[in-house]
Design a protein around this motif. Structure first.
Motif, short mmCIF file in Angstrom:
data_model
loop_
_atom_site.label_atom_id
_atom_site.label_comp_id
_atom_site.label_asym_id
_atom_site.label_seq_id
_atom_site.Cartn_x
_atom_site.Cartn_y
_atom_site.Cartn_z
N ALA A 73 8.07 -44.34 76.38
CA ALA A 73 7.60 -43.09 76.97
C ALA A 73 7.96 -42.98 78.44
N LEU A 74 8.03 -44.13 79.13
CA LEU A 74 8.35 -44.13 80.55
C LEU A 74 9.85 -44.15 80.81
N GLY A 75 10.65 -44.21 79.74
CA GLY A 75 12.09 -44.20 79.90
C GLY A 75 12.69 -45.54 80.27
N PRO A 127 4.88 -52.88 82.76
CA PRO A 127 4.99 -53.35 81.37
C PRO A 127 6.40 -53.82 81.03
N LEU A 128 6.50 -55.00 80.42
CA LEU A 128 7.76 -55.48 79.88
C LEU A 128 7.72 -55.35 78.36
N PRO A 129 8.82 -54.95 77.72
CA PRO A 129 8.85 -54.73 76.28
C PRO A 129 8.98 -56.03 75.50
N ALA A 130 7.84 -56.58 75.10
CA ALA A 130 7.87 -57.84 74.36
C ALA A 130 7.15 -57.75 73.02
N GLY A 131 6.54 -56.61 72.71
CA GLY A 131 5.88 -56.43 71.42
C GLY A 131 6.82 -55.83 70.41
N ARG A 132 6.26 -55.49 69.24
CA ARG A 132 7.11 -54.89 68.21
C ARG A 132 7.41 -53.43 68.50
N GLY A 133 6.48 -52.72 69.15
CA GLY A 133 6.67 -51.30 69.35
C GLY A 133 7.03 -50.89 70.77
N HIS A 134 6.35 -51.48 71.77
CA HIS A 134 6.48 -51.15 73.20
C HIS A 134 6.70 -49.65 73.43
N LEU A 174 -8.38 -39.21 81.65
CA LEU A 174 -8.73 -39.59 83.02
C LEU A 174 -7.46 -39.47 83.86
N PRO A 175 -7.33 -38.40 84.65
CA PRO A 175 -6.06 -38.12 85.33
C PRO A 175 -5.73 -39.11 86.44
N ASP A 176 -4.43 -39.42 86.56
CA ASP A 176 -3.89 -40.21 87.68
C ASP A 176 -4.66 -41.51 87.91
N ALA A 177 -5.08 -42.15 86.84
CA ALA A 177 -5.98 -43.30 86.97
C ALA A 177 -5.26 -44.63 87.07
N LEU A 178 -3.97 -44.66 86.70
CA LEU A 178 -3.27 -45.94 86.59
C LEU A 178 -1.98 -45.92 87.42
N ARG A 179 -1.80 -46.99 88.21
CA ARG A 179 -0.56 -47.18 88.96
C ARG A 179 0.37 -48.06 88.15
N VAL A 180 1.59 -47.56 87.88
CA VAL A 180 2.56 -48.28 87.06
C VAL A 180 3.89 -48.33 87.77
N LEU A 181 4.55 -49.48 87.68
CA LEU A 181 5.89 -49.65 88.22
C LEU A 181 6.90 -49.38 87.11
N VAL A 182 7.77 -48.39 87.30
CA VAL A 182 8.72 -47.99 86.25
C VAL A 182 10.12 -47.99 86.83
#
Length: 298
Positions: free
Chosen positions: A97-99, A85-92, A287-295
């Protein structure tokens, strides 16, 4: 050897400003060795389908806000692809949360040294991820949902950091407390209250920590219930929402579980990750551990 990436863009985020961000982000990614394809989404369903059709080795970089993150995550849960995720919205709030950094260009630069992490997702509605609504942040009903409606219609002149405060102030005129019954992992809890917030990351509204102890890696959803407090307490509570110090166990109560059912005479509108859901679900699950995210690496 260049690495492929698909840049998924929500053209409606920030009232269209994301379209002007495509070239700067693309230039940054290419400078760091990525081969970039751009997909401008036509709808929320299209964003989910792009991710669902991806291969497990694909990386989808999302240029938008929390609504886009949730829709791409819904498809990524199905396909197993990697999301950034890239922060491009108003809230992101997911990025918060991911730091990650709040600056879009800095976040794009850091993708080259980011690491993969597994996240839980929330499901709103019955059924599996293909039929339920995936959410990453918070699902709300009651006061916060009404405030969200007003926030989404806020004038451009309202700063992004104050847009939910604006919505909350307008809601004070119309909202009323009502009977609430929650069933958390089979245990019934009854309240008279204003609001229910069911959190995965626990963050929404451009930095508010409505579920202050929420974790995206514990396999549980956190629930915060605002009981029948005096109307004037709501604006006074706002600074504590940003600090996460509003839960006192009496007027603002916290629960936690794998499955939450909301039973009221009228559920009303339900928002998830800032988007109004077409149907108003009454069941919410983790739903545990369901999403792979690059942080970004710490």
């Amino acid at each position: 050897m260049t690495r492929p990436v698909t840049l998924v863009v929500n053209p409606a985020a920030r009232k269209g400003a994301t379209l002007r961000m495509i070239d700067p982000v693309t230039d940054i990614l290419r400078a760091h060795g990525w081969r970039v394809d751009v997909v401008v989404t036509r709808s929320a369903d299209h964003a989910s389908q792009v991710a669902a059709d991806a291969n497990v080795d694909d990386l989808l970089v999302t240029l938008g806000g929390d609504g886009l993150y949730g829709r791409v995550a819904a498809g990524a849960v199905v396909s197993g692809c990697l999301m950034a995720p890239l922060p491009a919205g108003r809230g992101h709030d997911l990025v918060r949360a991911l730091g990650g950094p709040g600056d879009m260009r800095r976040a794009a630069q850091l993708l080259a040294v980011a690491r993969e992490r597994r996240l839980d997702v929330g499901l709103a509605g019955d059924g599996d991820p293909s039929t339920a609504t995936v959410f990453l942040g918070v699902a709300t009903l009651g006061y916060d949902s009404m405030a969200n409606t007003y926030a989404n219609d806020a004038p451009r002149a309202v700063p992004s950091s104050l847009v939910y405060a604006y919505g909350g102030a307008r809601t004070l005129v119309h909202a009323r407390p009502r009977p609430l019954t929650l069933v958390v992992d089979g245990v019934t809890h009854e309240f008279t209250g204003w609001n229910v917030a069911i959190g995965n990351s626990g963050r929404f509204g451009a930095g508010m920590r409505v579920n202050p102890d929420a974790s995206m890696s514990d396999g549980l959803l956190d629930v915060t219930v605002v009981t029948d407090i005096p109307r004037w307490h709501y604006p006074a509570m706002l600074p504590r929402l940003f600090r996460g110090t509003h839960v006192d166990g009496v007027r603002v109560r916290a629960l936690r579980g794998r499955e939450i059912r909301v039973i009221t005479p009228h559920v009303g509108d339900v928002y998830a990750d800032g988007d109004l859901l077409e149907a108003s679900p009454t069941t919410f699950r983790a739903l545990p551990d369901a999403l792979r995210v690059l942080v970004p690496a710490p």
